[in-house]
Design a protein around this motif. Structure first.
Motif, PDB file in Angstrom:
ATOM      1  N   ARG A  60      53.856  -6.847 -41.919  1.00 49.51           N
ATOM      2  CA  ARG A  60      52.570  -6.361 -42.419  1.00 49.51           C
ATOM      3  C   ARG A  60      52.685  -6.153 -43.920  1.00 49.51           C
ATOM      4  NH1 ARG A  60      51.752  -8.239 -38.259  1.00 49.51           N
ATOM      5  NH2 ARG A  60      50.797  -7.305 -36.406  1.00 49.51           N
ATOM      6  N   LEU A  61      52.034  -7.037 -44.696  1.00 48.59           N
ATOM      7  CA  LEU A  61      52.131  -7.014 -46.145  1.00 48.59           C
ATOM      8  C   LEU A  61      50.768  -6.699 -46.752  1.00 48.59           C
ATOM      9  CD1 LEU A  61      54.269 -10.266 -46.544  1.00 48.59           C
ATOM     10  CD2 LEU A  61      55.101  -7.912 -46.640  1.00 48.59           C
ATOM     11  N   ALA A  62      50.766  -5.777 -47.699  1.00 49.03           N
ATOM     12  CA  ALA A  62      49.511  -5.372 -48.335  1.00 49.03           C
ATOM     13  C   ALA A  62      48.854  -6.567 -49.021  1.00 49.03           C
ATOM     14  CB  ALA A  62      49.777  -4.265 -49.355  1.00 49.03           C
ATOM     15  N   GLY A  63      47.560  -6.758 -48.733  1.00 49.17           N
ATOM     16  CA  GLY A  63      46.809  -7.814 -49.384  1.00 49.17           C
ATOM     17  C   GLY A  63      46.982  -9.194 -48.772  1.00 49.17           C
ATOM     18  N   VAL A  64      47.706  -9.308 -47.663  1.00 44.85           N
ATOM     19  CA  VAL A  64      47.950 -10.603 -47.025  1.00 44.85           C
ATOM     20  C   VAL A  64      47.295 -10.611 -45.651  1.00 44.85           C
ATOM     21  CG1 VAL A  64      49.695 -12.201 -46.138  1.00 44.85           C
ATOM     22  CG2 VAL A  64      50.124 -10.928 -48.254  1.00 44.85           C
ATOM     23  N   GLU A  65      46.466 -11.621 -45.399  1.00 43.37           N
ATOM     24  CA  GLU A  65      45.802 -11.721 -44.108  1.00 43.37           C
ATOM     25  C   GLU A  65      46.831 -11.920 -42.998  1.00 43.37           C
ATOM     26  OE1 GLU A  65      42.747 -14.659 -43.963  1.00 43.37           O
ATOM     27  OE2 GLU A  65      41.960 -14.149 -45.947  1.00 43.37           O
ATOM     28  N   VAL A  66      46.652 -11.185 -41.909  1.00 40.95           N
ATOM     29  CA  VAL A  66      47.577 -11.288 -40.782  1.00 40.95           C
ATOM     30  C   VAL A  66      47.561 -12.700 -40.193  1.00 40.95           C
ATOM     31  CG1 VAL A  66      48.120 -10.425 -38.475  1.00 40.95           C
ATOM     32  CG2 VAL A  66      47.382  -8.832 -40.250  1.00 40.95           C
ATOM     33  N   SER A  67      46.392 -13.377 -40.245  1.00 39.87           N
ATOM     34  CA  SER A  67      46.299 -14.725 -39.681  1.00 39.87           C
ATOM     35  C   SER A  67      47.263 -15.691 -40.375  1.00 39.87           C
ATOM     36  CB  SER A  67      44.866 -15.253 -39.794  1.00 39.87           C
ATOM     37  OG  SER A  67      44.468 -15.364 -41.158  1.00 39.87           O
ATOM     38  N   LEU A  68      47.480 -15.503 -41.674  1.00 42.71           N
ATOM     39  CA  LEU A  68      48.420 -16.373 -42.389  1.00 42.71           C
ATOM     40  C   LEU A  68      49.847 -16.151 -41.893  1.00 42.71           C
ATOM     41  CD1 LEU A  68      47.090 -16.147 -46.059  1.00 42.71           C
ATOM     42  CD2 LEU A  68      46.655 -17.917 -44.360  1.00 42.71           C
ATOM     43  N   GLN A  69      50.159 -14.915 -41.544  1.00 37.76           N
ATOM     44  CA  GLN A  69      51.476 -14.609 -40.994  1.00 37.76           C
ATOM     45  C   GLN A  69      51.625 -15.184 -39.587  1.00 37.76           C
ATOM     46  OE1 GLN A  69      53.995 -13.272 -42.616  1.00 37.76           O
ATOM     47  NE2 GLN A  69      53.445 -11.416 -43.687  1.00 37.76           N
ATOM     48  N   GLU A  70      50.571 -15.096 -38.799  1.00 34.57           N
ATOM     49  CA  GLU A  70      50.616 -15.646 -37.445  1.00 34.57           C
ATOM     50  C   GLU A  70      50.737 -17.172 -37.483  1.00 34.57           C
ATOM     51  OE1 GLU A  70      50.971 -14.033 -34.780  1.00 34.57           O
ATOM     52  OE2 GLU A  70      50.479 -11.981 -35.367  1.00 34.57           O
ATOM     53  N   ASN A  71      50.022 -17.809 -38.402  1.00 42.05           N
ATOM     54  CA  ASN A  71      50.121 -19.259 -38.554  1.00 42.05           C
ATOM     55  C   ASN A  71      51.527 -19.680 -38.956  1.00 42.05           C
ATOM     56  OD1 ASN A  71      47.433 -19.462 -37.931  1.00 42.05           O
ATOM     57  ND2 ASN A  71      46.756 -19.957 -40.009  1.00 42.05           N
ATOM     58  N   LYS A  72      52.189 -18.791 -39.688  1.00 43.22           N
ATOM     59  CA  LYS A  72      53.554 -19.095 -40.112  1.00 43.22           C
ATOM     60  C   LYS A  72      54.461 -19.321 -38.913  1.00 43.22           C
ATOM     61  CE  LYS A  72      56.172 -15.764 -41.709  1.00 43.22           C
ATOM     62  NZ  LYS A  72      56.848 -14.769 -42.565  1.00 43.22           N
ATOM     63  N   ARG A  73      54.210 -18.603 -37.824  1.00 37.94           N
ATOM     64  CA  ARG A  73      55.014 -18.765 -36.623  1.00 37.94           C
ATOM     65  C   ARG A  73      54.927 -20.219 -36.109  1.00 37.94           C
ATOM     66  NH1 ARG A  73      56.028 -14.455 -33.266  1.00 37.94           N
ATOM     67  NH2 ARG A  73      54.123 -13.460 -34.008  1.00 37.94           N
ATOM     68  N   THR A  74      53.709 -20.760 -36.113  1.00 35.79           N
ATOM     69  CA  THR A  74      53.520 -22.160 -35.699  1.00 35.79           C
ATOM     70  C   THR A  74      54.250 -23.108 -36.639  1.00 35.79           C
ATOM     71  OG1 THR A  74      51.369 -21.693 -34.688  1.00 35.79           O
ATOM     72  CG2 THR A  74      51.795 -23.971 -35.343  1.00 35.79           C
ATOM     73  N   ASN A  75      54.106 -22.884 -37.935  1.00 43.83           N
ATOM     74  CA  ASN A  75      54.754 -23.751 -38.920  1.00 43.83           C
ATOM     75  C   ASN A  75      56.272 -23.720 -38.790  1.00 43.83           C
ATOM     76  OD1 ASN A  75      52.182 -24.269 -39.870  1.00 43.83           O
ATOM     77  ND2 ASN A  75      52.315 -22.820 -41.564  1.00 43.83           N
ATOM     78  N   LEU A  76      56.819 -22.535 -38.586  1.00 49.41           N
ATOM     79  CA  LEU A  76      58.266 -22.416 -38.424  1.00 49.41           C
ATOM     80  C   LEU A  76      58.742 -23.133 -37.166  1.00 49.41           C
ATOM     81  CD1 LEU A  76      58.804 -18.674 -39.440  1.00 49.41           C
ATOM     82  CD2 LEU A  76      59.593 -20.683 -40.704  1.00 49.41           C
ATOM     83  N   ALA A  77      57.984 -23.008 -36.075  1.00 47.02           N
ATOM     84  CA  ALA A  77      58.374 -23.666 -34.827  1.00 47.02           C
ATOM     85  C   ALA A  77      58.421 -25.179 -34.992  1.00 47.02           C
ATOM     86  CB  ALA A  77      57.410 -23.276 -33.712  1.00 47.02           C
ATOM     87  N   LEU A  78      57.453 -25.742 -35.710  1.00 44.21           N
ATOM     88  CA  LEU A  78      57.431 -27.185 -35.938  1.00 44.21           C
ATOM     89  C   LEU A  78      58.624 -27.630 -36.770  1.00 44.21           C
ATOM     90  CD1 LEU A  78      53.617 -27.631 -36.660  1.00 44.21           C
ATOM     91  CD2 LEU A  78      54.856 -28.500 -34.666  1.00 44.21           C
ATOM     92  N   ALA A  79      58.945 -26.874 -37.823  1.00 40.81           N
ATOM     93  CA  ALA A  79      60.064 -27.249 -38.690  1.00 40.81           C
ATOM     94  C   ALA A  79      61.403 -27.084 -37.974  1.00 40.81           C
ATOM     95  CB  ALA A  79      60.036 -26.409 -39.968  1.00 40.81           C
ATOM     96  N   VAL A  80      61.552 -26.010 -37.222  1.00 42.30           N
ATOM     97  CA  VAL A  80      62.781 -25.769 -36.480  1.00 42.30           C
ATOM     98  C   VAL A  80      63.050 -26.902 -35.492  1.00 42.30           C
ATOM     99  CG1 VAL A  80      63.772 -24.319 -34.654  1.00 42.30           C
ATOM    100  CG2 VAL A  80      62.920 -23.267 -36.755  1.00 42.30           C
ATOM    101  N   ALA A  81      61.991 -27.418 -34.876  1.00 42.40           N
ATOM    102  CA  ALA A  81      62.148 -28.502 -33.909  1.00 42.40           C
ATOM    103  C   ALA A  81      62.697 -29.773 -34.544  1.00 42.40           C
ATOM    104  CB  ALA A  81      60.804 -28.809 -33.245  1.00 42.40           C
ATOM    105  N   GLU A  82      62.489 -29.942 -35.854  1.00 44.37           N
ATOM    106  CA  GLU A  82      62.989 -31.121 -36.554  1.00 44.37           C
ATOM    107  C   GLU A  82      64.402 -30.934 -37.096  1.00 44.37           C
ATOM    108  OE1 GLU A  82      61.438 -33.934 -36.651  1.00 44.37           O
ATOM    109  OE2 GLU A  82      59.585 -33.204 -35.737  1.00 44.37           O
ATOM    110  N   MET A  83      64.905 -29.698 -37.062  1.00 44.68           N
ATOM    111  CA  MET A  83      66.145 -29.385 -37.766  1.00 44.68           C
ATOM    112  C   MET A  83      67.251 -28.837 -36.877  1.00 44.68           C
ATOM    113  SD  MET A  83      66.325 -26.961 -41.151  1.00 44.68           S
ATOM    114  CE  MET A  83      64.991 -27.848 -41.928  1.00 44.68           C
ATOM    115  N   ASP A  84      66.915 -28.195 -35.783  1.00 35.68           N
ATOM    116  CA  ASP A  84      67.916 -27.548 -34.943  1.00 35.68           C
ATOM    117  C   ASP A  84      68.963 -28.548 -34.458  1.00 35.68           C
ATOM    118  OD1 ASP A  84      69.208 -25.679 -33.239  1.00 35.68           O
ATOM    119  OD2 ASP A  84      68.044 -26.465 -31.548  1.00 35.68           O
TER     120      ASP A  84
END
Length: 276
Positions: A60-84
């Protein structure tokens, strides 16, 4: 007389042309030195755990929309799948973007938190810096050689659930700003990466333990007021330790932080501000 504008500052078209030019220059440099990034992946883990780490995906970061943080989870999952599971043979080099490729919407990437010129915003694929940060932290706890690294230059957020020394992260911007390291050891090394509940997790593994252990320590942490601005200052050292006894064998200065505080100065702990 004002400072002359750069070509990339004359509008969106000029900016895109500059990006295209820089991408070509980077590819040309890689071709000249015969750069061939590691791409081999294997499902089985190498036996020796060198270092493991996990970091919270959503903060939880001041001034940052929570949706951007939640979307980050999707982005990380996609990148991890290409690298693990990627394995580096002795002499091979790791490249973040060579494995992940362009973080484009057509591949499922979502708008996430992005940082540009010290300002917070959003961009498709935003949030992948957290994966780069985790990998860099694992590498710093090993004898592997970092070959490309771009530090974040400013203090963008207050400490919140921080688990590593300040400033040890890395910036990423496809394809120009990469994170790379070389396997300069005499054995294979491997990255294992995954998401577990609310954490991004990673391990650096090898065929056998390295002769030494490593530890990062931050010293001299303080906030210094310079004019109307505050700067976070500290030094980050990497200690080399004897594996059997734990005795310190040497230390290396990894980073000398002097980072402008861009968040609300009222959030700076008063006891951490250096006396004038």
């Amino acid at each position: 007389m004002g400072q002359r504008k750069l070509f990339c500052e004359y509008g969106p078209v000029c900016y895109q042309l500059s990006l295209w030019k820089e991408a070509l220059r980077k590819r040309a440099r890689d071709a000249r030195r015969g750069f061939r990034p590691a791409r081999t992946r294997q499902a089985d883990s190498l036996p020796a755990l060198i270092k493991g780490h996990r970091s919270p995906v959503v903060r939880r970061l001041a001034g940052v929309e929570v949706s951007l943080q939640e979307n980050k989870r999707t982005n990380l999952a996609l990148a991890v799948a290409e690298m693990d599971g990627v394995v580096l043979l002795p002499g091979e080099e790791f490249s973040f973007w060579a494995l992940v490729g362009a973080p484009a919407a057509r591949k499922g990437y979502l708008p996430g938190l992005a940082i540009s010129k010290g300002r917070l915003g959003s961009a498709v694929g935003g949030g992948l810096c957290q994966l780069g940060n985790l990998i860099h932290y694992l590498v710093l706890n090993s004898p592997l050689e970092v070959t490309e690294l771009h530090h974040h230059s400013d203090a963008l957020f207050p400490d919140e659930r921080r688990r590593v020394p300040f400033g040890t992260g890395t910036s990423l911007f496809y394809p120009h700003v990469d994170y790379r390291f070389r396997n300069n050891t005499g054995q294979k090394v491997q990255l294992r990466l995954w998401l577990e509940e609310d954490d991004l997790c990673g391990e650096l593994r090898a065929q056998r333990p390295f002769p030494f252990r490593y530890r990062l320590v931050e010293t001299g942490h303080r906030f210094v007021k310079e004019g109307e601005d505050y700067y976070r200052c500290s030094q980050v050292w990497r200690l080399t330790l004897d594996r059997a006894t734990g005795a310190e064998l040497g230390r290396e200065l990894v980073l000398d932080n002097h980072s402008k505080v861009l968040y609300d100065h009222a959030l700076i702990p008063q006891e951490e501000i250096a006396a004038v």
